[in-house]
Design an enzyme around this catalytic site. Sequence first.
Site, short mmCIF file in Angstrom:
data_model
loop_
_atom_site.label_atom_id
_atom_site.label_comp_id
_atom_site.label_asym_id
_atom_site.label_seq_id
_atom_site.Cartn_x
_atom_site.Cartn_y
_atom_site.Cartn_z
N CYS A 79 75.93 95.08 37.29
CA CYS A 79 74.79 94.17 37.42
C CYS A 79 75.17 92.94 38.26
O CYS A 79 75.35 93.07 39.47
CB CYS A 79 74.26 93.78 36.04
SG CYS A 79 72.60 93.06 36.09
N HIS A 167 73.23 98.87 33.40
CA HIS A 167 74.21 98.59 32.34
C HIS A 167 74.64 99.90 31.65
O HIS A 167 73.90 100.43 30.82
CB HIS A 167 73.63 97.63 31.30
CG HIS A 167 73.49 96.23 31.80
ND1 HIS A 167 74.49 95.30 31.69
CD2 HIS A 167 72.46 95.62 32.43
CE1 HIS A 167 74.09 94.16 32.22
NE2 HIS A 167 72.87 94.33 32.69
N GLU A 169 76.90 100.21 29.45
CA GLU A 169 77.42 99.94 28.11
C GLU A 169 76.37 100.00 27.02
O GLU A 169 76.69 100.08 25.83
CB GLU A 169 78.14 98.58 28.08
CG GLU A 169 77.24 97.36 28.22
CD GLU A 169 76.94 96.97 29.66
OE1 GLU A 169 76.54 95.81 29.89
OE2 GLU A 169 77.11 97.82 30.57
N GLY A 222 89.39 88.60 -0.29
CA GLY A 222 88.80 89.79 -0.89
C GLY A 222 88.08 90.63 0.13
O GLY A 222 87.66 91.75 -0.15
N VAL A 224 87.55 92.52 4.09
CA VAL A 224 88.28 93.54 4.83
C VAL A 224 89.31 92.91 5.77
O VAL A 224 90.47 93.34 5.83
CB VAL A 224 87.31 94.44 5.62
CG1 VAL A 224 88.08 95.42 6.50
CG2 VAL A 224 86.41 95.21 4.67
N ASP A 225 88.91 91.86 6.51
CA ASP A 225 89.81 91.28 7.51
C ASP A 225 91.10 90.77 6.89
O ASP A 225 92.20 91.10 7.34
CB ASP A 225 89.11 90.15 8.27
CG ASP A 225 87.93 90.64 9.10
OD1 ASP A 225 87.81 91.85 9.29
OD2 ASP A 225 87.13 89.79 9.54
N SER A 226 90.97 89.93 5.88
CA SER A 226 92.18 89.35 5.28
C SER A 226 93.00 90.42 4.58
O SER A 226 94.24 90.35 4.55
CB SER A 226 91.83 88.22 4.32
OG SER A 226 91.13 88.68 3.19
#
Length: 509
Positions: A79, A167, A169, A222, A224-226
């Site tokens: 684009c 695009h 994507e 508590g 997911v990330d940590s």
Amino acid sequence: MQEKILILDFGSQYTQLIARRIREINVYCEIYPFNHFPSPDDSVKGVILSGSPSSVRDKNAPTPDLSKIKGIIPLLGICYGAQYLVHNYGGEVMPSGIREYGRASLISIINNDPLFKDIESGTQVWMSHADTITAVPAGYEITGSTADVKAGAFHINGESTWGIQFHPEVYHTTEGTKILKNFVIGICGCSQNWTPDSFAGSTVDNLKAKLGNDKVILGLSGGVDSSVAAFLLHKAIGKNLTCIFVDNGLLRKNEFTRVLESYLGLGLNVVGVDASERFLDQLEGVSDPETKRKIIGRVFIEVFDSEAKKVRDVKWLAQGTIYPDVIESVSVNGPSATIKSHHNVGGLPEKMHLRVVEPLRLLFKDEVRKVGLALGLPDFILKRHPFPGPGLAIRLLGKMTREKLEILKEADEIFIEGLKKHGLYDSVWQAGVILLPVQSVGVMGDERTYENTIVLRAVNSTDGMTADWSHLPYEFLGLISNEIINKVKGINRVVYDISSKPPSTIEWE
């Protein structure tokens, strides 16, 4: 050396989506602002120029220095990126007669072009631009056209440089992933070795080398990330990792005990701190959501700092920072305006004189779960819904009181457990209950009531950047409404939120 694709960001809303699509085909990529990116080394197999809300004809249009890229390594302009490759090299870009936005068909394709390998003429693409290429420079070959856009795609002869005005994507470009795969694998020669297993293994090795015998502390939430960050560190340094899990009194009903027991059962070195009264004392009577967040953040830092000092000779603070946070901090236009403060441990390193380690800083949200799966984390951690850092404080609208918080916890428990019981929990990305500062008339038995209203909120999303409301069965919503009204004293009305993000947000505060 990890091979990679560089994506130069010109401010497009779709830039992160380009990166996600490339990673989905197991190729590693990094996003950088168009005006602040590293010189490509041997690890860089190709470069993609993103779209932009700007016009290449603007006086202050984004202008990258491509002197070490164009004609040297494979390059794909999308684009705005394609229009830049035309406008700045002798071609012509003009305003479209009509805004070219939405579905279109590539009715003409040069099939022997490697970017369009195995792509059939007539394939659907997604346009989103107000300018269009009206004349390409000498040496540029048009390789794809739509009914309205002659230069829908082009290739520069003698270079591995391509441009497309659509695009690839976005979901609406039906063969977009195949086009990106043609570029990153067929043209750039990437080997598709970026997998959750390879990330987990290399990250653990890097952490071992980086941390050695140093001690590390991490604030567990508590979520997911940590949790995934904790397990990567645990594999690398074992008992030299101390996790601190703080109960701020704003977790779900019995959540502190449940989560703490699950962590301990998995072998993590976790210190549980019940500081609920300290938080709730500070929050009592507070109505403003921003004030609530700031109080929670301040008290968390005080509690965390106090507990961390009990760990002798600690040198590192681990954080569950993920890639969207990293991208935001170096975005094209600088960090965006603060929509709301967030409860995290971002203010701790300066105060505590600790170095920061962020094992997940290269991952998107959904990739974190895949790495957790590769590490063997159980479903009750990996499939847990996201939960806001300030907890139920921002789902209790209006004045904070312990009485209202208990009402909210009871209603929330019924909703969440109901989702699990009826097999709906895993089909929802995030769910919760909001207690409104609104009372309404009701009838229970022969008596008139004037009690509280709650909102049930459930959304589907991939990473929280956009979200749609979950179409839960009416029968289920009816059962949950009846159970809450019958069992939770103080509630006589239940409503369901059918707003999407945007324009709404997932949380109400």
